[in-house]
Design a protein around this motif. Structure first.
Motif, PDB file in Angstrom:
ATOM      1  N   VAL B 660      -8.805  10.705  16.018  1.00 15.60           N
ATOM      2  CA  VAL B 660      -7.313  10.694  15.232  1.00 15.60           C
ATOM      3  C   VAL B 660      -6.942   9.054  15.271  1.00 15.60           C
ATOM      4  N   LEU B 661      -7.436   8.664  16.180  1.00 14.08           N
ATOM      5  CA  LEU B 661      -7.035   6.996  16.401  1.00 14.08           C
ATOM      6  C   LEU B 661      -7.636   6.431  15.262  1.00 14.08           C
ATOM      7  N   THR B 664      -5.973   6.887  11.887  1.00 15.65           N
ATOM      8  CA  THR B 664      -4.752   6.266  11.884  1.00 15.65           C
ATOM      9  C   THR B 664      -5.003   4.603  11.528  1.00 15.65           C
ATOM     10  N   TYR B 668      -3.687   2.812   8.244  1.00 21.05           N
ATOM     11  CA  TYR B 668      -2.574   1.805   8.488  1.00 21.05           C
ATOM     12  C   TYR B 668      -3.280   0.643   7.752  1.00 21.05           C
ATOM     13  N   SER B 671      -2.686   0.934   3.885  1.00 25.25           N
ATOM     14  CA  SER B 671      -1.386   0.657   3.210  1.00 25.25           C
ATOM     15  C   SER B 671      -1.313  -1.076   3.401  1.00 25.25           C
ATOM     16  N   ARG B 672      -1.774  -1.552   4.677  1.00 24.37           N
ATOM     17  CA  ARG B 672      -1.681  -2.783   4.906  1.00 24.37           C
ATOM     18  C   ARG B 672      -2.376  -3.815   3.921  1.00 24.37           C
ATOM     19  N   PRO B 675      -2.996  -2.725  -1.192  1.00 23.20           N
ATOM     20  CA  PRO B 675      -2.412  -3.351  -2.280  1.00 23.20           C
ATOM     21  C   PRO B 675      -2.868  -4.675  -2.963  1.00 23.20           C
ATOM     22  N   ALA B 676      -3.369  -5.472  -2.000  1.00 23.25           N
ATOM     23  CA  ALA B 676      -3.768  -6.790  -2.324  1.00 23.25           C
ATOM     24  C   ALA B 676      -5.214  -6.557  -3.501  1.00 23.25           C
ATOM     25  N   LYS B 679      -3.041  -4.184  -6.763  1.00 25.50           N
ATOM     26  CA  LYS B 679      -1.928  -5.019  -7.452  1.00 25.50           C
ATOM     27  C   LYS B 679      -1.934  -6.327  -7.419  1.00 25.50           C
TER      28      LYS B 679
END
Lengths: 793, 793
Positions: B660-661, B664, B668, B671-672, B675-676, B679
């Motif tokens: 689970v960790l 996560t 994280y 999304s962190r 995008p680099a 985009k």
């Protein structure tokens, strides 16, 4: 197994209940005294005002006998309004919500016909049509279901074919519906007049640069990166504490008014209260003076707090509403990545001002990830282990426990009659209370998750509620034992065993679900239209509190459609329909009646009662679509499991194709339609911008932009009251013509006038406004040169 | 179970093999004749040219004895170049690829130390340190693994703690590495000089509007919706057929050259060939005349085909490369939704011109969805059922079958020695051929899926290959039976049973994987640096074909790093490491040696040999990260299964937290950092635009824009040859200063000059170019006014 006769009895009881509710409704709604409960929407929209009668009796009771004769005429009335009018009148959310019921009818109507013509004859016999014979009616309901078909029978291919037909038909209807709703949404957004949210983007995670204010940082960043489109911005103040104090003040004001009224009626006996806790002990003082003093104290507190909000940089959250001079600029900003660090400067469309959940605007990115994890774990635990604390409470709340708490009631409790009643009642009580609290718990969870708009909060709550219902109501009713026991056994069973275990049980539970549909669906809908609770609350409030017309509006409290509960419950019917369409088709007519009846009821309510708190332009539709597709897939898997117990093993490859196809259909729909619900096409933005330029090129939109996204409590207390009630004050609408009464520049913004009307005077944050207007005017000037550029091109 | 001694023997054999390869490499690389094979990168970059020697022998053999003494000096040489230089020299893709090996060292180095200090003592005994005793070395390897720990032993908590430590350490390293690579990517993109792909967006699914050309539609749409930023566009021609003819012509030209050479050497005997199929029968004609005639025919065909491409609207695909006057404009267009219909006007960043896979540019949206579905089903089938056709082929390719086909070899085959060899060899042959073909098959599948860039094709192939390796190499080696049998049993086992079944088998397979690492990793890497196949191919080609320097370059064919194979194989080592770190830590040193050695080898190859076909700026990193995280989660699940067989049931809650960790953490990171990689932040775009404005405000970028995205075959055949070889001709680079030799406007574009050099004359599509230049100049004019606007602001 219940016979058809048993179901007939149950149906009769429920139909009678439903009719009783309907008649009560029909009688109550034509009484003038209930007018505000049953037609609240019209009062809010201003089309209806308090009726004026000469006769005092006719103010409360309807004396016109003719109207009693036509007491069921609300049904045709509900149908009279056309869909475009409904969209105009109640918004697209309501219209799209109604379409879900129609979709149910469209999917299950033809499915029912095919199932009755093909499957029931096949189930009953060797396919011969002694279907209408007299015997049948008294027979076991299982004779009509797939249970009646022998193992390895080739007749099972009829069921598979019908499943194929049903899947294709459902997908076709879903596709058409998605298409229609998506274009309705685009048209709706296109037809909307200029509104602030079309020009505004919510920026979260603004970095804190030492020595510079958030406002300054935002300004520099957007001036640099969106130089030709940036107009102005509104920082977000942390006014949560201020709002709490204001709410407290409102309560005190209410008590003060009440005491004054009391004093007016009985001037000989001035009202008093004690100063201690809850007014139970302490020194006796005059109530009016007491409350006046308290209010004065609070007002001082409010002033300092207000001052603090505007001057303390810590009260400014690292978020801002950034407005652009064109929809194109806003659309570009909302859809692109701004910063090199992907977790800074996160942009998204700003929700409508009345849709914003202000408290969540300041959650940092890392915290959001953790919150999501914690909440998803919590939801999982809640869904599968909720029974543990309830069982614990149940073990406490038994007769012995009760006798200990209230020993003086012992003789009463010991009475046989009461004892058996309590024994039947107490254990269920904890569960009932839990289920009643559940939507609230789930909503709190969604709030902790950190969504910033009520619309998103409600969608998220709806998802959680659906998950709960799917596991605990649907699967829980089919499988034996509690959800934990099921989880336990599922973990230790093979993946192919699970659909089999459930599949076998499905035909046996048909009667249970038929009863469920009648109780929860039919009678529940009739209860919905009767609005017993709001009716009672309204009359109680009218008697005790209402003094002015404004109070009356407050007392009506028409609420919105309860999306978080209504949509998941509704989707449970889709699931039942999909699962039983092939297995036990006799269930379908019950569902069809539910869909039709609920459609009538909600259409009536949407037209006459509900007042939507926000307008999301059917943003929930992708979720609805996804969950109906999921229902289809569940039904396919369960049928596969069921057929494998019928030893029709060679049918498995045929059936395994269906979920794959359905999933592909879902993926296709997702990429085909979902962008229409998440993004705003530039083509559209350019068109609307051009329209505006053509029709009203001179409107100065800046004053509206700068104020619309101020926390309502910072504007005026009256506005805040309206906001809390969810009543649109049209603040976010940008008028076509500038209202002559509203000055458009400098610090004399329209809000300062409203403040003077009667609510306590509050400081205006003049500095910010002035700065914004200056910025804005520069931008505006630039914009017109830009526009000329475009036109000349 | 193999003893440590057995492994020692195996290690010795593999080390000797590896050393043999290394010595061979060291000797071969210093021979001048092999220079182009082992230093091809330098030849392509122009830093090295053919060595000139007076002595004819010294042209081929190195006579300097001193160099033989330092034959292992390539290793320090490989380390000498710093990372920024490597990025400069070979691109970011190569540098990031090397970092994966370093990451392996960073993760498993400390893990190995902790495991050796903590787990091996625990496993060997009651935690006492008679670890270095003499006995141990000869003992069973299982004594060092978790198998040696008794059931229900509290020592198992040591393993759990180490798993926790290992997970946290891995996640920390992964996070740091992702951070570094992401910022390297941003810096790399920022440091790049102006290149066409920074200003260009690929638009797919342009709607066909009757009566208007695609070019016209695109022009209107972007003029309307991106009025201030749109510069020009290049439509995509369907030149696939034309390219085929050109390739055919190249082959004929080659044969003609060969025959001419033959004729020059032996003028007395003119070469002849037969006109029939493959030159096997038919009339005998002179080869030179025959090929000349054929080439002339093809040239005519090419002319008509070229004319067709430019004039037939059906040859214009509904796609276009749209260029903007600023990076900001392109970034906005690439990231936003353009059209109301979400499946029209799909925009995305244009790949580098040399990265484009031209054939896939015209696939419509619906077809893409279907292709994806079909290919994912095909991959699933391939992974789980590939053994069926192979078993079928194996059953055919046995001795009896062979004897039927080649009856005259019967006596030879019947010899006992040969018979047993064939019996051992034939059944494996089909499998070997399949595994050799596999990457090609997977690449074809990715091409069918419809990706438009080689970089994406390779990433997609890598994913498929990893899936295959995971199931068939990793799980296939652990579990018994084929993948289908496993699938069968997994479907009928409970989900908790699966990790248990595999978990139990894991410690037993440690020796197998150690051998695998030595054979596939150590010896494989040594083979990689030797480049035996390219070496032989180069010398064969040199002898037979090479006439000019250009031909020599072609014969070198240095290839790129084989990402689709190298990355998944590499990740398999991460998986093995993660799984065995806690279970059998003795495996770790072997993996560490592999990572270190492979790092040396690839660093050397990247510096001296490979020439990357494209530069994606480490776009593959998110996939690498995801799969390493997946490996971690697999290892956690397997440990859970393993411990549950040790009856350490109370440890399950402790272990269930880990996946689970980890999940996560993954979310994280996604999304962190992701995008680099997907985009292009506007902040960055604005900065770069401003830099350009400051440094070189007068460059006219239009001519480069308009030509860069023309199909290479339509430019000139020479360019097409270079393109097919994957050699960058720097066409996409926009020079800072306009080269005086290249006219910049009108129909005299640079390409027409190149055409005159020697390749067959081709028509230039003058009309399009002229039109584009006109459009572009208008835009450019507008751009400068816009820029002034910005500067004045």
């Amino acid at each position: 197994m219940a016979s058809l006769g048993d179901i007939g009895v149950s149906a009769l009881i429920n139909i009678i209940t439903a009719f009783a509710f309907l008649i009560a409704f029909a009688l109550l709604r034509i009484q003038p005294i209930n007018d505000r409960v049953y037609f609240s929407k019209w009062y809010i929209s201003g089309a209806r005002t308090s009726p004026r009668h000469d006769n005092i009796v006719s103010r409360f009771v309807n004396l016109d006998c003719k109207t009693y004769l036509s007491f069921l005429n609300w049904m045709p009335q509900a149908l009279r309004m056309k869909e475009p009018e409904i969209i105009q009148h109640a918004g697209l959310d309501s219209a799209a919500f109604l379409r879900i019921y129609l979709l149910g009818l469209k999917i299950f109507g033809p499915a029912a016909i095919v199932a009755f013509l093909v499957l029931i004859p096949v189930n009953v016999s060797g396919g011969m049509l002694f279907f209408f014979s007299r015997e049948l009616v008294t027979r076991d309901i299982d004779k009509l279901s797939i249970s009646n078909v022998r193992e390895k029978s080739p007749k099972l291919f009829a069921h598979i074919s019908v499943m194929y037909l049903f899947t294709f038909w459902s997908c076709y209807m879903l596709y058409k519906e998605y298409d229609v709703v998506a274009s309705m949404r685009l048209n709706f957004l296109a037809s909307k007049s200029r509104r602030v949210e079309q020009f505004t983007v919510l920026v979260k995670n603004v970095p804190r640069i030492p020595g510079r204010s958030v406002s300054n940082t935002v300004d520099c960043f957007f001036k640099k990166n969106h130089s030709t489109h940036y107009l102005c911005h509104q920082v977000v103040y942390n006014a949560n504490k201020y709002a709490r104090v204001v709410r407290k003040r409102q309560k005190l004001q209410n008590r003060l008014d009440y005491n004054r009224l009391k004093f007016e009626r009985h001037p000989e006996k001035p009202p008093t209260r004690k100063t201690g806790f809850l007014g139970l002990w302490g020194e006796k003082v005059g109530s009016i003076e007491y409350y006046q003093k308290k209010i004065k104290e609070l007002d001082e507190k409010l002033t300092t707090e207000h001052h603090k909000i505007l001057n303390d940089p810590k009260r400014i959250m690292p978020a801002a509403f950034v407005s652009f001079n064109s929809r194109w600029g806003a659309a570009v900003c909302a859809q692109t990545q701004q910063s090199k660090n992907p977790i800074l400067w996160l942009t998204d469309w700003a929700p409508e001002p009345r849709d914003i959940y202000w408290k969540n605007l300041a959650i940092p990115f890392v915290s959001l990830s953790i919150r999501k994890l914690v909440i998803s774990l919590a939801v999982f635990t809640l869904v599968f282990f909720y029974i543990i604390p309830i069982a614990f409470v149940q073990s406490l709340a038994n007769l012995e426990g009760l006798e200990k708490v209230v020993p003086f009631l012992r003789p009463v409790i010991e009475l046989n009659f009461i004892k058996s009643f309590l024994q039947g009642f107490l254990p269920g009580l904890a569960l009932k209370i839990f289920l009643w609290l559940l939507p609230g718990i789930l909503m709190t969870m969604s709030k902790i998750e950190g969504h910033v708009a009520f619309s998103v909060l409600e969608t998220s709550t709806a998802s959680k509620y659906y998950f709960f219902m799917l596991v605990n109501v649907f699967l829980g009713s089919i499988a034996t034992g509690t959800a934990i026991e099921q989880l336990q056994s599922f973990l230790h069973e093979s993946p192919t065993q699970i659909p089999r275990t459930i599949g076998v049980a499905i035909p046996m539970k048909a009667t249970f679900f038929i009863t469920y549909i009648m109780v929860d669906g039919w009678a529940g809908m009739a209860g919905e239209i009767l609005r017993l609770k709001p009716l009672i609350m309204f009359h109680l409030k009218s008697m005790l509190l209402v003094k002015t017309d404004r109070d009356k509006t407050k007392a009506m409290n028409p609420k919105s459609i309860d999306f978080p509960e209504a949509i998941p419950s509704l989707q449970l019917y889709f699931l039942m329909g999909a699962v039983y369409a092939v297995v036990t088709p006799v269930l379908l007519p019950f569902i069809l009646i539910f869909f039709a009846f609920a459609f009538f009821v909600y259409r009536h309510q949407v037209i006459n009662v509900y007042n939507q708190r926000y307008e999301s332009a059917a943003a929930f539709w992708p979720h609805v679509h996804t969950r109906i597709v999921a229902s289809l897939m569940i039904s396919q898997l369960l049928l596969m499991g069921l057929l494998s117990t019928k030893k029709a093993v060679n049918s498995t490859p045929l059936l395994i194709v269906l979920p794959v196809l359905t999933l592909t259909f879902h993926k296709y729909c997702k990429s085909r339609f979902e962008p229409a619900f998440r993004k705003y096409p530039l083509e559209e933005a350019v068109e609307k911008d051009a329209q505006d330029e053509g029709s009203e090129p001179t409107v100065d939109i800046i004053p509206y932009m700068c104020e619309a996204y101020l926390h309502p409590v910072l504007r005026s207390i009256e506005e805040f009251e309206l906001f809390e009630l969810g009543i649109d004050n049209n603040q976010s609408h940008i008028p076509n013509q500038q209202l002559p009464t509203k000055p458009v520049s400098g610090s004399h913004s329209p809000i300062s006038e409203q403040e003077n009307k009667g609510s306590p005077k509050m400081q205006q944050h003049v500095e910010v406004a002035v700065e914004q207007h200056q910025t804005a005017h520069t931008c505006h000037h630039k914009k017109s040169t830009l526009n000329m550029d475009v036109t000349h091109y």
